[in-house]
Design a protein around this motif. Structure first.
Motif, PDB file in Angstrom:
ATOM      1  N   VAL A   1       0.839  -1.201   0.000  1.00 62.51           N
ATOM      2  CA  VAL A   1       0.000   0.000   0.000  1.00 62.51           C
ATOM      3  C   VAL A   1       0.874   1.251   0.000  1.00 62.51           C
ATOM      4  N   GLU A   2       1.962   1.207   0.764  1.00 61.89           N
ATOM      5  CA  GLU A   2       2.880   2.347   0.802  1.00 61.89           C
ATOM      6  C   GLU A   2       3.523   2.584  -0.560  1.00 61.89           C
ATOM      7  N   LEU A   3       3.886   1.494  -1.224  1.00 61.14           N
ATOM      8  CA  LEU A   3       4.479   1.613  -2.556  1.00 61.14           C
ATOM      9  C   LEU A   3       3.462   2.180  -3.547  1.00 61.14           C
ATOM     10  N   ARG A   4       2.213   1.742  -3.423  1.00 62.07           N
ATOM     11  CA  ARG A   4       1.149   2.272  -4.272  1.00 62.07           C
ATOM     12  C   ARG A   4       1.017   3.774  -4.082  1.00 62.07           C
ATOM     13  N   HIS A   5       1.060   4.206  -2.818  1.00 61.85           N
ATOM     14  CA  HIS A   5       0.927   5.638  -2.519  1.00 61.85           C
ATOM     15  C   HIS A   5       2.100   6.423  -3.109  1.00 61.85           C
ATOM     16  N   ALA A   6       3.307   5.873  -2.943  1.00 65.37           N
ATOM     17  CA  ALA A   6       4.495   6.559  -3.459  1.00 65.37           C
ATOM     18  C   ALA A   6       4.450   6.662  -4.976  1.00 65.37           C
ATOM     19  N   ALA A   7       4.049   5.569  -5.631  1.00 60.01           N
ATOM     20  CA  ALA A   7       3.998   5.562  -7.095  1.00 60.01           C
ATOM     21  C   ALA A   7       2.923   6.493  -7.628  1.00 60.01           C
ATOM     22  N   THR A   8       1.875   6.702  -6.831  1.00 59.57           N
ATOM     23  CA  THR A   8       0.768   7.552  -7.273  1.00 59.57           C
ATOM     24  C   THR A   8       1.013   9.029  -6.981  1.00 59.57           C
ATOM     25  N   HIS A   9       1.553   9.322  -5.804  1.00 61.68           N
ATOM     26  CA  HIS A   9       1.620  10.716  -5.352  1.00 61.68           C
ATOM     27  C   HIS A   9       3.031  11.260  -5.164  1.00 61.68           C
ATOM     28  N   GLU A  10       4.029  10.390  -5.190  1.00 60.40           N
ATOM     29  CA  GLU A  10       5.390  10.852  -4.940  1.00 60.40           C
ATOM     30  C   GLU A  10       6.304  10.422  -6.081  1.00 60.40           C
ATOM     31  N   GLN A  11       7.571  10.312  -5.800  1.00 66.73           N
ATOM     32  CA  GLN A  11       8.525   9.881  -6.812  1.00 66.73           C
ATOM     33  C   GLN A  11       8.395   8.372  -7.036  1.00 66.73           C
ATOM     34  N   LEU A  12       8.547   7.927  -8.282  1.00 67.98           N
ATOM     35  CA  LEU A  12       8.457   6.505  -8.578  1.00 67.98           C
ATOM     36  C   LEU A  12       9.561   5.738  -7.855  1.00 67.98           C
TER      37      LEU A  12
END
Length: 223
Positions: free
Chosen positions: A117-128
């Motif tokens: 879930v954290e990776l999903r959030h990062a990929a969606t809203h932060e740096q890939l």
């Protein structure tokens, strides 16, 4: 009123289970074949989201292995989209009730690792995330899907169990077609063979349902 027949994409339980062997094969051509089967199923009928997610992630690993000339940044985007889609489709199944629950809480209910879930959030809203992190996430997601979904199917449908179930169902139907059932009365405990047929069927089906993933219950058992 008679029920409408339920349409499934596969022709048999054997075909349904064999696709997991292809998708999780170490042979890239077999994995491609597994993905092709899932795509063919998708064109016939609705399929469980766990199968969709597995095929999507496997297709990503195949694309990575054959990615000659593809930039690292492009692969990062493709992996990120695959992981976002994986988390969303699986977690959305648990979104029930009037008020929406957080993705983290829903993931926790089904035992999905929080870092997905954290990776999903990062990929969606932060740096890939880096390519190595995304590749590792994809493999771990496939491992989680194997435990969450596929292993439950292979444990619960061995050939001998299928034969027992078929025999029990045949006995059940025969008991229902017996003269005593023509009057629509319940099976008589004094009628040993009739009652035993009902009990055997009930026990076999209960054992099957307890081990099956909910998606498989919907697709394989509910008429």
């Amino acid at each position: 009123m008679s029920r409408q027949p339920r349409i499934v994409a596969w022709t048999s339980a054997e075909e349904y289970l064999s696709v997991a062997e292809y998708l999780y094969s170490t042979n890239i051509n077999e994995r491609k074949h597994g993905v092709a089967i899932v795509k063919a199923w998708r064109s016939r009928a609705r399929i469980p989201v766990a199968i969709e997610a597995t095929a999507s992630l496997v297709e990503m690993t195949v694309a990575d292995e054959e990615s000659k000339g593809v930039t690292t940044n492009h692969l990062r985007h493709l992996y990120s989209m695959a992981m976002i889609r994986f988390v969303n489709t699986i977690v959305d199944l648990e979104q029930k009730g009037t008020f929406a629950q957080s993705v983290v809480s829903l993931a926790g209910k089904i035992g999905m690792p929080a870092w997905f879930v954290e990776l999903r959030h990062a990929a969606t809203h932060e740096q890939l995330p880096s390519l190595s992190v995304l590749q590792s996430a994809c493999q771990q997601a496939l491992g989680w899907l194997s435990d969450y979904y596929w292993n439950k199917q292979t444990r619960s449908l061995p050939s001998d169990t299928q034969m027992h179930i078929r025999n029990a169902l045949a006995a059940y139907l025969q008991a229902h077609d017996s003269p005593s059932q023509q009057g629509n009365r319940k099976p008589n405990k004094k009628n040993t063979s009739e009652y035993a047929a009902m009990e055997t069927t009930s026990a076999e089906l209960t054992r099957l349902v307890e081990n099956l993933h909910l998606d498989a219950v919907r697709e394989l058992l509910i008429p």
